[in-house]
Design a protein around this motif. Sequence first.
Motif, PDB file in Angstrom:
ATOM      1  N   VAL A  72      44.556  -7.416  -8.588  1.00 42.76           N
ATOM      2  CA  VAL A  72      42.634  -7.102  -7.885  1.00 42.76           C
ATOM      3  C   VAL A  72      42.332  -8.248  -7.357  1.00 42.76           C
ATOM      4  O   VAL A  72      43.092  -9.084  -7.652  1.00 42.76           O
ATOM      5  CB  VAL A  72      41.689  -7.153  -9.431  1.00 42.76           C
ATOM      6  N   TYR A  88      52.231   1.941  -7.433  1.00 39.73           N
ATOM      7  CA  TYR A  88      51.849   0.088  -7.328  1.00 39.73           C
ATOM      8  C   TYR A  88      51.314   0.525  -8.698  1.00 39.73           C
ATOM      9  O   TYR A  88      50.852   0.956  -9.096  1.00 39.73           O
ATOM     10  CB  TYR A  88      50.830   0.019  -6.186  1.00 39.73           C
ATOM     11  N   VAL A  90      48.744  -1.494 -11.251  1.00 38.96           N
ATOM     12  CA  VAL A  90      47.969  -2.702 -10.582  1.00 38.96           C
ATOM     13  C   VAL A  90      47.316  -3.489 -11.793  1.00 38.96           C
ATOM     14  O   VAL A  90      46.789  -2.387 -13.120  1.00 38.96           O
ATOM     15  CB  VAL A  90      46.581  -1.679 -10.237  1.00 38.96           C
ATOM     16  N   VAL A 100      40.546   1.357  -5.834  1.00 35.38           N
ATOM     17  CA  VAL A 100      41.577   1.238  -4.798  1.00 35.38           C
ATOM     18  C   VAL A 100      41.655   1.903  -3.964  1.00 35.38           C
ATOM     19  O   VAL A 100      40.962   3.269  -3.880  1.00 35.38           O
ATOM     20  CB  VAL A 100      42.730   1.396  -5.719  1.00 35.38           C
ATOM     21  N   VAL A 169      43.074  -3.564  -3.332  1.00 36.84           N
ATOM     22  CA  VAL A 169      42.352  -3.074  -4.986  1.00 36.84           C
ATOM     23  C   VAL A 169      41.546  -4.554  -4.905  1.00 36.84           C
ATOM     24  O   VAL A 169      41.742  -5.772  -4.862  1.00 36.84           O
ATOM     25  CB  VAL A 169      44.209  -4.113  -5.722  1.00 36.84           C
TER      26      VAL A 169
END
Length: 181
Positions: A72, A88, A90, A100, A169
């Motif tokens: 994040v 990805y 996250v 996102v 993000v």
Amino acid sequence: MLVRRGGVLPLALVCLSLLAPDLTHGASDIEARRLAAKHADRDGYAPAVLARVQLTEQEPNDGAGDAQAVAVGDLVDASIPAGDVDWYLVDATGESFVAVSTASLGGSTTDTVLDLFESDGTTLLATDDDGGVALFSALESIAVPADGFVLARVTRFGAQGDDAYQLVVESSIAPPPVPSN
């Protein structure tokens, strides 16, 4: 006071490196900064402001098993030629909701499709095509699974635009309640 995750090493990292070098030994600069921020959060002295970490897409990231790790607050400069898929992983540990999105990179006009999955890579949480600015995608207020991780898959819709995009993000808030009739 800690003011950013990029650039100069934050005070928490310096303190963590001195007090617990085994936690940061061998970690990349970005990994070490994330460890320091998480350690600070856990111990109740969270950074006042966290600046974004600017990353570049790392290939191969063409499948869930090859997903590039992001967190994040990260921005990832990426490219998605026709037929490519970018994954990805996250890290949203400590977050209840995440947003996102994809965005223009240097004036790009890539038409992206964004899918979010639980960390198993098969349970679809949300999908979006063109919900962001222009032909870019955006998913907001997505509940973070209990394990704290979300997989994001970016694909390209047709040959519209060029190859460049930026993955964004962010932390998010709960969606508004649905009004009853």
